[in-house]
Design a protein around this motif. Sequence first.
Motif, PDB file in Angstrom:
ATOM      1  N   ASP A 281     -56.613 -33.214  33.475  1.00 50.16           N
ATOM      2  CA  ASP A 281     -55.687 -34.234  33.968  1.00 50.16           C
ATOM      3  C   ASP A 281     -54.788 -33.553  34.987  1.00 50.16           C
ATOM      4  OD1 ASP A 281     -53.567 -36.039  34.382  1.00 50.16           O
ATOM      5  OD2 ASP A 281     -53.833 -36.925  32.401  1.00 50.16           O
ATOM      6  N   MET A 286     -52.701 -30.620  32.693  1.00 49.24           N
ATOM      7  CA  MET A 286     -53.154 -30.167  31.379  1.00 49.24           C
ATOM      8  C   MET A 286     -54.590 -30.615  31.159  1.00 49.24           C
ATOM      9  SD  MET A 286     -53.313 -32.951  29.096  1.00 49.24           S
ATOM     10  CE  MET A 286     -52.604 -34.591  28.902  1.00 49.24           C
ATOM     11  N   LYS A 288     -56.977 -32.673  28.654  1.00 50.95           N
ATOM     12  CA  LYS A 288     -57.020 -33.658  27.580  1.00 50.95           C
ATOM     13  C   LYS A 288     -58.201 -33.336  26.668  1.00 50.95           C
ATOM     14  CE  LYS A 288     -55.948 -37.550  25.505  1.00 50.95           C
ATOM     15  NZ  LYS A 288     -54.690 -37.693  24.758  1.00 50.95           N
ATOM     16  N   GLU A 319     -53.982 -31.749  23.353  1.00 47.35           N
ATOM     17  CA  GLU A 319     -53.739 -31.345  24.727  1.00 47.35           C
ATOM     18  C   GLU A 319     -53.736 -29.827  24.819  1.00 47.35           C
ATOM     19  OE1 GLU A 319     -49.946 -33.062  25.454  1.00 47.35           O
ATOM     20  OE2 GLU A 319     -50.706 -35.104  25.704  1.00 47.35           O
ATOM     21  N   TYR A 321     -52.397 -26.849  27.618  1.00 49.52           N
ATOM     22  CA  TYR A 321     -51.717 -26.568  28.883  1.00 49.52           C
ATOM     23  C   TYR A 321     -52.180 -25.211  29.399  1.00 49.52           C
ATOM     24  CZ  TYR A 321     -48.975 -30.701  28.048  1.00 49.52           C
ATOM     25  OH  TYR A 321     -48.611 -32.016  27.846  1.00 49.52           O
TER      26      TYR A 321
END
Length: 345
Positions: A281, A286, A288, A319, A321
Amino acid sequence: MLSKVILQSKIDKVAKYFDLADKIVIVTHTSPDGDAIGSSLGLLHFLETQEKNVHIIVPNSFPDFLRWMSGAKDIIRYDKYSEFAEQLINEADVICCLDFNATSRLEALAKPVLEAPGRKVLIDHHLDPEDFCRVVISYPQISSTSELVFRLICQMGNFDDITREGAECIYTGMMTDTGGFTYNSNSSEIYFIIAELLLKGIDKDEIYRKVYHTYSENRLRLMGYVLYESMVVYPQFRSALICLDAEEQKKFRYVKGDTEGFVNIPLQIKDICFSAFLREDSEKKMIKVSLRSVGTFPCNKIAAEFFNGGGHLNASGGEFYGTMEEAIAQFKRALLKYEGLLLKS
């Protein structure tokens, strides 16, 4: 006959809240899925039969294949109409929080909801709900929030006020949150509810077609691409992984909802019990994460431990990151840690 899952004391409180309310707002989580939209619209249609002023507010957009449902065109997106949405939230006598267990799932919508003076009611089926509502109707053993909405209406004694349009929305939420009744759907009471919804005049075959057989050409080409180019099978772990980065999404003109159900496809492979789908995304910077499993393997534990998420035994998400490469490495670490359980499931 349905068992009375929801405590009567909670039913009585919610019924009183609804009875005293004039203005009601329904909110659900970011990137709303079929259960979020279905449960929200199902509750809206019921409340409108009670002559209430009702609005649904969502943090952002939802898939096109859910827009056929009655009332969907009137759903208010907070990311586009924040000022109007905040006014409605502040004026609401009751705020119904559907299909999420933590205010972080609302993202920017969380602040106005938390600060609003109206009575808040949580209706959800995810584990470990936060304590931010006066009434918490949380039952993780129930297949979907849409099923809980149906049970709530029935336990209040208002089954007759469920309209055909409302029944369609509730059925859609139940269907999508169980993968077309292929997981989390062994309870006989689910099929009793379906029978009751059919009596309302719904066409379940037509609903299935509208949700699962109205995708774009780009979506089908994208599916073929990820299965041929992206899917990696780890037979030694009885697992599979699909990844999709931002450039690949751009190539196939990705729109929200195009990858719906992709994570389930590898579970069609013999002996595979765990599947993961990682989608970049770029807007939120990040990855998904969607996870699915069959049998007894708890994919929600991997979601919680490795991807800042959670969910149900066979369907969860989270999620990550970092880069796609780092997310893949994290997935491999999870496989190594859960190798024993994967081989036993």
